[in-house]
Scaffold this active site. Structure first.
Site, PDB file in Angstrom:
ATOM      1  CB  CYS A   4      61.474  34.877  61.360  1.00 19.37           C
ATOM      2  SG  CYS A   4      62.589  33.632  61.735  1.00 19.37           S
ATOM      3  CB  CYS A   7      60.009  33.970  64.856  1.00 23.63           C
ATOM      4  SG  CYS A   7      61.684  34.844  65.508  1.00 23.63           S
ATOM      5  CG  HIS A  46      65.043  36.648  64.487  1.00 23.32           C
ATOM      6  ND1 HIS A  46      64.659  35.840  63.627  1.00 23.32           N
ATOM      7  CD2 HIS A  46      65.964  37.395  63.811  1.00 23.32           C
ATOM      8  CE1 HIS A  46      64.978  36.138  62.411  1.00 23.32           C
ATOM      9  NE2 HIS A  46      65.715  37.178  62.535  1.00 23.32           N
ATOM     10  N   GLY A  92      74.262  27.732  51.796  1.00 20.21           N
ATOM     11  CA  GLY A  92      73.070  27.296  51.585  1.00 20.21           C
ATOM     12  C   GLY A  92      72.032  27.522  52.821  1.00 20.21           C
ATOM     13  CB  THR A  94      66.792  27.619  53.130  1.00 20.64           C
ATOM     14  OG1 THR A  94      66.653  26.776  54.225  1.00 20.64           O
ATOM     15  CG2 THR A  94      67.690  26.991  52.111  1.00 20.64           C
ATOM     16  CG  HIS A  97      65.592  32.162  63.987  1.00 20.13           C
ATOM     17  ND1 HIS A  97      64.369  32.858  64.653  1.00 20.13           N
ATOM     18  CD2 HIS A  97      66.161  31.489  64.966  1.00 20.13           C
ATOM     19  CE1 HIS A  97      64.368  32.604  65.861  1.00 20.13           C
ATOM     20  NE2 HIS A  97      65.470  31.842  65.982  1.00 20.13           N
ATOM     21  CG  HIS A  99      68.479  26.853  62.106  1.00 20.33           C
ATOM     22  ND1 HIS A  99      68.686  27.918  61.301  1.00 20.33           N
ATOM     23  CD2 HIS A  99      69.043  25.675  60.667  1.00 20.33           C
ATOM     24  CE1 HIS A  99      68.834  27.623  59.881  1.00 20.33           C
ATOM     25  NE2 HIS A  99      69.120  26.322  59.597  1.00 20.33           N
ATOM     26  CG  HIS A 101      71.046  21.618  60.312  1.00 21.42           C
ATOM     27  ND1 HIS A 101      69.943  21.155  59.418  1.00 21.42           N
ATOM     28  CD2 HIS A 101      71.392  22.769  59.859  1.00 21.42           C
ATOM     29  CE1 HIS A 101      69.499  22.343  58.454  1.00 21.42           C
ATOM     30  NE2 HIS A 101      70.422  23.262  58.858  1.00 21.42           N
TER      31      HIS A 101
HETATM   32  P1  AMP Z   1      69.171  25.886  56.395  1.00 19.07           P
HETATM   33  O1  AMP Z   1      69.081  25.389  55.012  1.00 19.07           O
HETATM   34  O2  AMP Z   1      70.449  25.521  57.120  1.00 19.07           O
HETATM   35  O3  AMP Z   1      68.964  27.466  56.863  1.00 19.07           O
HETATM   36  O4  AMP Z   1      68.154  24.828  57.233  1.00 19.07           O
HETATM   37  C1  AMP Z   1      66.675  25.124  57.167  1.00 19.07           C
HETATM   38  C2  AMP Z   1      66.246  23.895  57.408  1.00 19.07           C
HETATM   39  O5  AMP Z   1      64.905  23.998  57.906  1.00 19.07           O
HETATM   40  C3  AMP Z   1      65.991  22.904  56.302  1.00 19.07           C
HETATM   41  O6  AMP Z   1      66.781  21.585  56.703  1.00 19.07           O
HETATM   42  C4  AMP Z   1      64.662  22.527  56.017  1.00 19.07           C
HETATM   43  O7  AMP Z   1      64.432  21.276  55.473  1.00 19.07           O
HETATM   44  C5  AMP Z   1      64.034  23.021  57.463  1.00 19.07           C
HETATM   45  N1  AMP Z   1      62.683  23.457  57.287  1.00 19.07           N
HETATM   46  C6  AMP Z   1      62.058  24.380  56.491  1.00 19.07           C
HETATM   47  N2  AMP Z   1      60.904  24.694  56.842  1.00 19.07           N
HETATM   48  C7  AMP Z   1      60.582  23.742  57.885  1.00 19.07           C
HETATM   49  C8  AMP Z   1      59.255  23.445  58.924  1.00 19.07           C
HETATM   50  N3  AMP Z   1      58.193  24.056  58.562  1.00 19.07           N
HETATM   51  N4  AMP Z   1      59.495  22.624  59.643  1.00 19.07           N
HETATM   52  C9  AMP Z   1      60.563  21.958  60.102  1.00 19.07           C
HETATM   53  N5  AMP Z   1      61.747  22.023  59.408  1.00 19.07           N
HETATM   54  C10 AMP Z   1      61.779  23.314  58.348  1.00 19.07           C
HETATM   55 ZN    ZN Z   2      63.363  34.213  63.864  1.00 20.90          ZN
END
Ligand code: AMP
Ligand code: ZN
Length: 113
Positions: A4, A7, A46, A92, A94, A97, A99, A101
């Protein structure tokens, strides 16, 4: 979870720009910011998404929302901010895990979908 992304960011295996950490949550700057401030607040445990929140683990969600105002204050978001959590493909999501924003630093548009 060994495979992940978040993680691995929490453990430091993958670098990030950390803005806050305690024993329950880790917060860092989004790599692709959608606003002047775009911080991701991530429970260290997680949980894949909001469907995985239960009576057994929901304290980490409550704690995340205790931390979010502290981060917003530290970021100078005196005019307000938005908290977003995507769950599943239609939203959306991606990274699988849970989180949150935290977006601010400008007047955000009002479109929700
Ligand atoms: P979501 O699309 O809601 O799952 O948000 C995932 C977020 O993680 C997106 O806004 C990405 O820009 C961000 N993201 C992906 N990889 C990284 C990384 N290595 N460091 C910081 N943010 C990341
Ligand atoms: Zn995780």
């Amino acid at each position: 979870m060994s495979d992940c992304l978040f993680c691995k960011i929490i453990t430091g295996e993958i670098p990030s720009t950390k803005v806050y950490e305690d024993e329950t949550v880790f917060a860092f700057r989004d790599i692709n910011p959608q606003a002047p401030t775009h911080v991701l607040v991530v429970p260290k445990v997680h949980i894949a998404d909001s469907n995985g929140v239960s009576a057994e683990n929901s304290a980490v969600v409550a704690h995340s929302f205790e931390v979010i105002p502290k981060i917003a204050q530290a970021e100078g978001l005196t005019g307000g901010y938005r908290v977003v959590s995507n769950c599943g493909a239609d939203a959306g999501q991606t990274v699988q895990h849970l989180h949150f924003h935290v977006l601010g630093g400008k007047t955000l548009n009002l479109e929700m979908a």
